[in-house]
Write a protein that holds these residues in place. Structure first.
Motif, PDB file in Angstrom:
ATOM      1  N   MET A  34      -2.043   9.344   3.673  1.00 52.20           N
ATOM      2  CA  MET A  34      -2.995   7.624   3.766  1.00 52.20           C
ATOM      3  C   MET A  34      -1.033   7.248   4.149  1.00 52.20           C
ATOM      4  O   MET A  34      -1.385   5.775   4.676  1.00 52.20           O
ATOM      5  N   ILE A  35      -0.243   7.424   4.217  1.00 57.76           N
ATOM      6  CA  ILE A  35       0.693   7.196   4.367  1.00 57.76           C
ATOM      7  C   ILE A  35       1.377   6.771   5.726  1.00 57.76           C
ATOM      8  O   ILE A  35       1.848   6.011   6.143  1.00 57.76           O
ATOM      9  N   PHE A  36       0.693   8.136   6.539  1.00 60.81           N
ATOM     10  CA  PHE A  36       0.486   8.146   7.673  1.00 60.81           C
ATOM     11  C   PHE A  36       0.175   7.108   8.296  1.00 60.81           C
ATOM     12  O   PHE A  36       0.355   6.697   9.532  1.00 60.81           O
ATOM     13  N   GLY A  37      -1.337   7.005   7.863  1.00 60.69           N
ATOM     14  CA  GLY A  37      -2.454   6.085   8.286  1.00 60.69           C
ATOM     15  C   GLY A  37      -2.397   4.898   8.490  1.00 60.69           C
ATOM     16  O   GLY A  37      -2.070   3.781   9.514  1.00 60.69           O
ATOM     17  N   VAL A  38      -1.436   4.311   7.573  1.00 59.50           N
ATOM     18  CA  VAL A  38      -0.698   3.400   7.201  1.00 59.50           C
ATOM     19  C   VAL A  38      -0.083   2.277   8.079  1.00 59.50           C
ATOM     20  O   VAL A  38      -0.295   1.595   8.330  1.00 59.50           O
ATOM     21  N   ILE A  39       0.960   3.187   7.704  1.00 58.31           N
ATOM     22  CA  ILE A  39       2.041   3.684   9.471  1.00 58.31           C
ATOM     23  C   ILE A  39       1.318   3.206  10.919  1.00 58.31           C
ATOM     24  O   ILE A  39       1.839   1.720  11.445  1.00 58.31           O
ATOM     25  N   VAL A  40       0.599   3.755  11.489  1.00 59.77           N
ATOM     26  CA  VAL A  40      -0.033   3.717  12.155  1.00 59.77           C
ATOM     27  C   VAL A  40      -1.054   2.639  12.610  1.00 59.77           C
ATOM     28  O   VAL A  40      -0.998   1.668  13.325  1.00 59.77           O
ATOM     29  N   ALA A  41      -1.964   2.654  11.417  1.00 62.23           N
ATOM     30  CA  ALA A  41      -2.727   0.919  11.277  1.00 62.23           C
ATOM     31  C   ALA A  41      -2.004  -0.376  11.749  1.00 62.23           C
ATOM     32  O   ALA A  41      -2.364  -0.834  12.211  1.00 62.23           O
ATOM     33  N   THR A  42      -0.794  -0.501  11.134  1.00 64.69           N
ATOM     34  CA  THR A  42       0.437  -1.894  11.087  1.00 64.69           C
ATOM     35  C   THR A  42       0.447  -1.616  12.963  1.00 64.69           C
ATOM     36  O   THR A  42       0.604  -2.503  12.636  1.00 64.69           O
ATOM     37  N   TRP A  71       5.123  12.482  -6.959  1.00 65.45           N
ATOM     38  CA  TRP A  71       4.559  13.206  -8.208  1.00 65.45           C
ATOM     39  C   TRP A  71       3.536  13.893  -8.677  1.00 65.45           C
ATOM     40  O   TRP A  71       2.994  14.186  -9.347  1.00 65.45           O
ATOM     41  N   GLY A  72       2.707  13.252  -7.051  1.00 61.69           N
ATOM     42  CA  GLY A  72       1.396  13.872  -7.767  1.00 61.69           C
ATOM     43  C   GLY A  72       1.523  15.296  -7.829  1.00 61.69           C
ATOM     44  O   GLY A  72       1.963  16.407  -6.725  1.00 61.69           O
ATOM     45  N   GLY A  73       0.118  15.679  -8.095  1.00 59.70           N
ATOM     46  CA  GLY A  73      -0.638  17.151  -8.074  1.00 59.70           C
ATOM     47  C   GLY A  73      -0.920  17.520  -6.463  1.00 59.70           C
ATOM     48  O   GLY A  73      -0.492  16.912  -5.539  1.00 59.70           O
ATOM     49  N   ASP A  74      -0.816  18.915  -6.512  1.00 58.29           N
ATOM     50  CA  ASP A  74      -1.321  19.254  -5.018  1.00 58.29           C
ATOM     51  C   ASP A  74      -2.136  18.295  -4.361  1.00 58.29           C
ATOM     52  O   ASP A  74      -2.358  18.041  -3.181  1.00 58.29           O
ATOM     53  N   ALA A  75      -3.578  18.402  -5.326  1.00 59.59           N
ATOM     54  CA  ALA A  75      -4.804  17.970  -4.557  1.00 59.59           C
ATOM     55  C   ALA A  75      -4.477  15.676  -3.742  1.00 59.59           C
ATOM     56  O   ALA A  75      -5.125  15.506  -2.585  1.00 59.59           O
ATOM     57  N   VAL A  76      -3.659  15.333  -4.774  1.00 57.25           N
ATOM     58  CA  VAL A  76      -2.940  13.883  -4.663  1.00 57.25           C
ATOM     59  C   VAL A  76      -2.418  13.607  -3.396  1.00 57.25           C
ATOM     60  O   VAL A  76      -2.073  12.978  -2.503  1.00 57.25           O
ATOM     61  N   THR A 101       0.718  -1.024  -0.023  1.00 58.87           N
ATOM     62  CA  THR A 101      -0.171   0.343   0.337  1.00 58.87           C
ATOM     63  C   THR A 101       0.602   0.958  -0.091  1.00 58.87           C
ATOM     64  O   THR A 101       0.528   2.055  -0.746  1.00 58.87           O
ATOM     65  N   ALA A 102       2.043   0.902   0.362  1.00 56.73           N
ATOM     66  CA  ALA A 102       2.652   2.478   1.241  1.00 56.73           C
ATOM     67  C   ALA A 102       3.658   2.436  -0.532  1.00 56.73           C
ATOM     68  O   ALA A 102       3.611   3.617  -0.728  1.00 56.73           O
ATOM     69  N   PHE A 103       4.006   1.946  -1.452  1.00 55.65           N
ATOM     70  CA  PHE A 103       4.370   1.518  -2.147  1.00 55.65           C
ATOM     71  C   PHE A 103       3.735   1.925  -3.665  1.00 55.65           C
ATOM     72  O   PHE A 103       4.506   2.264  -3.779  1.00 55.65           O
ATOM     73  N   SER A 104       2.749   1.993  -2.989  1.00 58.37           N
ATOM     74  CA  SER A 104       1.579   2.878  -3.934  1.00 58.37           C
ATOM     75  C   SER A 104       1.500   4.137  -3.844  1.00 58.37           C
ATOM     76  O   SER A 104       1.226   5.066  -4.690  1.00 58.37           O
ATOM     77  N   LEU A 105       1.448   4.058  -3.213  1.00 61.78           N
ATOM     78  CA  LEU A 105       1.254   5.771  -2.092  1.00 61.78           C
ATOM     79  C   LEU A 105       2.462   7.029  -2.350  1.00 61.78           C
ATOM     80  O   LEU A 105       2.558   7.643  -2.388  1.00 61.78           O
ATOM     81  N   VAL A 106       3.716   6.249  -2.015  1.00 57.45           N
ATOM     82  CA  VAL A 106       4.373   7.029  -2.256  1.00 57.45           C
ATOM     83  C   VAL A 106       5.100   8.044  -2.975  1.00 57.45           C
ATOM     84  O   VAL A 106       4.954   8.984  -3.476  1.00 57.45           O
ATOM     85  N   PRO A 107       4.560   7.501  -4.617  1.00 54.50           N
ATOM     86  CA  PRO A 107       4.981   7.472  -5.764  1.00 54.50           C
ATOM     87  C   PRO A 107       3.331   9.421  -5.947  1.00 54.50           C
ATOM     88  O   PRO A 107       3.755  10.157  -6.607  1.00 54.50           O
ATOM     89  N   MET A 108       2.299   8.674  -5.519  1.00 55.37           N
ATOM     90  CA  MET A 108       1.616   9.705  -5.703  1.00 55.37           C
ATOM     91  C   MET A 108       2.122  10.703  -5.025  1.00 55.37           C
ATOM     92  O   MET A 108       1.177  11.809  -4.847  1.00 55.37           O
ATOM     93  N   ALA A 109       2.766  10.748  -3.607  1.00 53.22           N
ATOM     94  CA  ALA A 109       2.734  11.355  -2.564  1.00 53.22           C
ATOM     95  C   ALA A 109       4.208  12.232  -3.039  1.00 53.22           C
ATOM     96  O   ALA A 109       4.055  13.937  -3.191  1.00 53.22           O
ATOM     97  N   ALA A 149      -1.996  11.468  -0.572  1.00 50.99           N
ATOM     98  CA  ALA A 149      -1.753  10.498  -0.125  1.00 50.99           C
ATOM     99  C   ALA A 149      -0.532  10.541   0.765  1.00 50.99           C
ATOM    100  O   ALA A 149      -0.483   9.359   1.517  1.00 50.99           O
ATOM    101  N   TRP A 150      -0.039  11.671   2.089  1.00 51.89           N
ATOM    102  CA  TRP A 150       0.414  11.628   2.625  1.00 51.89           C
ATOM    103  C   TRP A 150      -0.358  11.335   3.961  1.00 51.89           C
ATOM    104  O   TRP A 150       0.398  10.382   4.503  1.00 51.89           O
TER     105      TRP A 150
END
Length: 114
Positions: free
Chosen positions: A72-80, A60-65, A50-58, A69-70
């Protein structure tokens, strides 16, 4: 993120439930440790995917993405982390608390109804 965290905890607690049926005489703390060790790789690999798919979005993604994404990455780390390191000890604490509560209650007494 709540759904991700709940799903991770369900996987961990489901393995504990399965092991409770298999190993009835095993001490509860050992059973929790064994169960967490059995699902540890699955939890980490799922979070990494999940994090590997979110990092490129965080990155190289636009401002909205990026603003999506950030967190979401934090949430994945906290949830795990909470599924692995917090879920088991909470279950062990509640189990011991419940046994102590039952042991201190006098036989034949019931809880007062409010």
């Amino acid at each position: 993120m709540i759904g991700y965290s709940v799903n991770d905890k369900v996987v961990v607690y489901d393995r504990m439930r399965e092991n409770l049926r298999k190993y009835k005489s095993m001490p509860f703390s050992d059973l929790i440790d064994m169960s967490i060790n059995q699902v540890l790789a699955r939890c980490i690999f799922t979070s990494m995917a999940t994090a590997f798919s979110l990092v490129p979005m965080a990155i190289w993604g636009g401002d909205a993405v990026k603003s999506f994404a950030w967190p979401m990455i934090f949430g994945v780390i906290v949830a795990t982390t909470s599924s692995i390191y917090i879920g088991g000890p909470i279950l062990l604490f509640l189990s011991r608390w419940w046994k102590d509560r039952e042991a201190t209650r006098a036989p034949g007494t019931e809880l007062a109804k409010n």
